[in-house]
Design an enzyme around this catalytic site. Structure first.
Site, PDB file in Angstrom:
ATOM      1  N   ASP A 106      47.412  34.928  51.348  1.00  0.00           N
ATOM      2  CA  ASP A 106      47.657  36.335  51.083  1.00  0.00           C
ATOM      3  C   ASP A 106      47.248  36.594  49.634  1.00  0.00           C
ATOM      4  OD1 ASP A 106      48.879  38.767  50.437  1.00  0.00           O
ATOM      5  OD2 ASP A 106      50.402  38.450  51.988  1.00  0.00           O
ATOM      6  N   ASP A 195      27.078  47.844  40.534  1.00  0.00           N
ATOM      7  CA  ASP A 195      26.617  49.056  41.189  1.00  0.00           C
ATOM      8  C   ASP A 195      25.383  48.618  41.961  1.00  0.00           C
ATOM      9  OD1 ASP A 195      24.954  51.370  41.715  1.00  0.00           O
ATOM     10  OD2 ASP A 195      26.352  52.470  40.453  1.00  0.00           O
ATOM     11  N   HIS A 196      25.445  48.648  43.290  1.00  0.00           N
ATOM     12  CA  HIS A 196      24.366  47.995  44.038  1.00  0.00           C
ATOM     13  C   HIS A 196      23.013  48.679  43.831  1.00  0.00           C
ATOM     14  CE1 HIS A 196      24.971  51.052  47.220  1.00  0.00           C
ATOM     15  NE2 HIS A 196      23.761  50.739  47.618  1.00  0.00           N
ATOM     16  N   GLU A 234      20.868  61.098  52.737  1.00  0.00           N
ATOM     17  CA  GLU A 234      21.106  60.092  53.775  1.00  0.00           C
ATOM     18  C   GLU A 234      21.100  60.768  55.143  1.00  0.00           C
ATOM     19  OE1 GLU A 234      23.888  56.767  52.506  1.00  0.00           O
ATOM     20  OE2 GLU A 234      24.912  58.547  51.795  1.00  0.00           O
ATOM     21  N   HIS A 258      26.104  55.722  41.392  1.00  0.00           N
ATOM     22  CA  HIS A 258      24.683  55.544  41.723  1.00  0.00           C
ATOM     23  C   HIS A 258      23.772  56.593  41.057  1.00  0.00           C
ATOM     24  CE1 HIS A 258      26.477  52.803  44.400  1.00  0.00           C
ATOM     25  NE2 HIS A 258      26.629  53.593  45.440  1.00  0.00           N
ATOM     26  N   LYS A 358      25.253  63.468  53.097  1.00  0.00           N
ATOM     27  CA  LYS A 358      25.193  62.706  54.348  1.00  0.00           C
ATOM     28  C   LYS A 358      24.643  63.634  55.434  1.00  0.00           C
ATOM     29  CE  LYS A 358      28.235  59.129  53.263  1.00  0.00           C
ATOM     30  NZ  LYS A 358      27.373  57.998  52.926  1.00  0.00           N
TER      31      LYS A 358
HETATM   32  C1  BG6 Z   1      27.662  53.396  48.875  1.00  0.00           C
HETATM   33  C2  BG6 Z   1      28.410  54.580  49.380  1.00  0.00           C
HETATM   34  O1  BG6 Z   1      28.112  53.049  47.592  1.00  0.00           O
HETATM   35  O2  BG6 Z   1      26.278  53.729  48.801  1.00  0.00           O
HETATM   36  C3  BG6 Z   1      27.907  54.983  50.762  1.00  0.00           C
HETATM   37  O3  BG6 Z   1      29.796  54.272  49.462  1.00  0.00           O
HETATM   38  C4  BG6 Z   1      26.407  55.234  50.703  1.00  0.00           C
HETATM   39  O4  BG6 Z   1      28.578  56.137  51.245  1.00  0.00           O
HETATM   40  C5  BG6 Z   1      25.695  54.051  50.056  1.00  0.00           C
HETATM   41  O5  BG6 Z   1      25.956  55.403  52.040  1.00  0.00           O
HETATM   42  C6  BG6 Z   1      24.234  54.379  49.820  1.00  0.00           C
HETATM   43  O6  BG6 Z   1      23.546  53.217  49.453  1.00  0.00           O
HETATM   44  P1  BG6 Z   1      22.013  53.043  49.768  1.00  0.00           P
HETATM   45  O7  BG6 Z   1      21.652  51.738  49.145  1.00  0.00           O
HETATM   46  O8  BG6 Z   1      21.869  53.069  51.266  1.00  0.00           O
HETATM   47  O9  BG6 Z   1      21.323  54.211  49.140  1.00  0.00           O
END
Ligand code: BG6
Length: 507
Positions: A106, A195-196, A234, A258, A358
């Protein structure tokens, strides 16, 4: 033909480390982190003794956990690790899998942390990375316990690092509280906030293009640039994330993180070096220079939208209020358009228009740098009024690349002009390996390079800049609608029309 320039040294394998994956059964681990680790291993960038330890509450043996990951990658995300008939390579997977184990525990129980300490003691290296692939409510709790268990104490021989991924708070106050909690038990140098978007090649390339091609600097300012548009459109809706999205909305989900990362890459000053301190310092400065709107200005410079029922390719699409776990009278925004101004010498007077939504017509993440019109005196007798503005379009995804949209003379005896494109598409120059977008981020974390990670001040400056919009919407949460499959509400067009501008067409 491409001529490749490498850094002086070839990338070395990362040092031996124990990598703990909290939330081991979650989507992030299965869909992105494990495939990314496999790709790094394929490229020889991991130490042969990397230990990967899943941590979660479900009971499962080490072997069954590794098998479950392998099965998932083979069946669900094979395209992220291979092409055509070269999918997951059994020998390569076996090499990675021998270091995989599992701790059942946990996250809120101290004994879990004793088990982690035992794993490190048995690993043969003191280096450890704790990756919190968990729900955000666990961030502070886990980090506090890692601290009390002494697991964050570094020595000259052994590093200890923590990785967390957005959301970093839900407004300025909660972001500051989270940072304070993290910094109580470790130093900024130990924290890797992901931050991806910064894992995307096209995003990293903005800095390289800007600062390695001197022609860009010549026009990269308010003398030549009229305005900048940053779009993340998106086609997906909120899918299964209704309960998360209901109290998040498009602004919190996409803008301070982002979209501001994209803004910072475009607008920052050249860093003195391509190192973490210099790059993050310039990014913090430019986001910190976003003009703080009053609540009234924030309301006037923003549009909130929510998708209603619509269709795409003849298929009906639900409205947001019909999605699972969404209130039938929800006013959460699924679309946002904003105008922000950056008050510094380079950008004063240049609006930055941001939009994200979205369920729009197409998936399209792009930055459009719109140039000022030339004085058209010499073209007075032509159809000047019908010509498009000229711009540079940086396409983040899909169809990655960069295009200048310029004017040229249409062949023929009379002076007619046409819009033409000068372009660079990644696919024409580079063979892109299958990837998840997390490879560089994981490698950088294992090797201690924080350039692509966010510092506390980057996060707080981002929230500070969006806080006026949050405050304005708290007073008035009304939301415009747009049909699913369309490009946002009419009011978003008006936001630009009243400035004499138009959004660049999507797709
Ligand atoms: C995420 C969001 O951080 O980024 C999502 O929580 C979003 O809602 C996503 O869809 C978008 O990432 P990418 O790489 O598909 O542009």
């Amino acid at each position: 033909m491409t001529h490749t320039i490498r850094r002086k040294s070839k990338a070395e394998p990362a040092p031996p480390t124990t990598l703990f994956l909290f939330g081991a059964h979650g989507d992030l681990v299965k869909r992105l982190l494990m495939p990314a680790l496999y790709n790094l291993s394929r490229d020889g960038l991991l130490d042969d003794n990397l230990r990967i330890v899943g941590v979660d509450h479900n009971a499962i043996t080490d072997d069954a956990f590794a098998q479950k990951l392998e099965d998932f990658i083979r069946s669900e995300v094979a395209a992220k690790v291979g092409k055509g008939d070269q999918m997951l390579d059994p020998a390569l997977w076996a090499k990675l899998a021998k270091g995989i184990s599992y701790v059942q525990g946990d996250f809120l129980d101290d004994s879990t942390y004793s088990a982690l300490a035992a794993k490190i003691a048995a690993s043969g290296t003191g280096n450890a990375v704790f990756y919190l692939a968990t729900a955000p409510r666990f961030f502070s709790e886990v980090v506090r316990r890692l601290g009390s268990a002494g697991l964050l104490e570094e020595t000259p021989e052994a590093f200890r690092r923590v990785v967390i991924e957005k959301p970093f708070g839900s407004d300025l106050q909660t972001a500051e509280a989270l940072n304070a909690c993290l910094l109580k038990v470790m130093t900024e140098k130990q924290i890797y906030r992901i931050d991806h978007y910064l894992g995307k090649e096209t995003v990293q390339n903005i800095l390289v293009s800007r600062f390695s091609n001197s022609l860009f600097e010549a026009f990269w300012n308010n003398h030549y640039i009229d305005h900048v548009q940053i779009t993340a459109a998106e086609t997906v809706g909120v899918e299964t994330r209704g309960s998360f999205y209901e109290h998040t909305g498009a602004l919190r989900d996409m803008v301070p993180n982002h979209l501001f990362q994209l803004l910072a890459m475009v607008a920052m000053e050249p860093p003195a070096a391509f190192g973490a301190d210099a790059v993050r310092g310039e990014k913090a400065k430019v986001v910190g220079a976003i003009r703080p709107w009053t609540v009234e200005e924030a309301r006037a410079n923003s549009v909130r939208g929510q998708y209603s029922a619509g269709e795409r390719d003849g298929q009906p699409l639900n409205g947001y209020r019909e999605e699972p776990n969404v209130s039938p009278d929800s006013t959460t925004e699924t679309y946002v358009a904003l105008k922000v101004m950056i008050d510094n010498w380079r950008w004063v007077g240049v609006p930055f228009y941001l939009r994200t939504g979205k369920r729009m017509s197409v998936r399209d993440t792009e930055i459009v740098i719109c140039f000022k019109p030339a004085p058209y005196a010499q073209f007075r007798d032509t159809e000047v009024d019908e010509l498009q503005p000229t711009y540079l379009r940086i396409q983040i995804q899909p169809n990655e690349g960069m295009w200048f949209d310029l004017l040229a003379k249409r062949p023929g005896p009379t002076l007619n002009m046409a819009n033409i494109e000068l372009g660079f598409a990644y696919k024409d120059f580079f063979e892109m390996q299958p990837s998840t977008g997390y490879e560089t981020l994981i490698y950088d974390c294992l090797t201690g390079d924080q350039t692509l990670f966010q510092r506390a001040d980057n996060i707080e400056n981002g929230w500070r800049a969006v806080q006026p919009f949050l405050d304005a919407w708290q007073e008035d949460a009304s939301v415009e609608t747009y049909a699913a499959g369309e490009d946002g509400p009419k009011a978003a067009e008006d936001l630009l029309t009243r400035d004499g501008r138009v959004w660049h067409g999507l797709g």
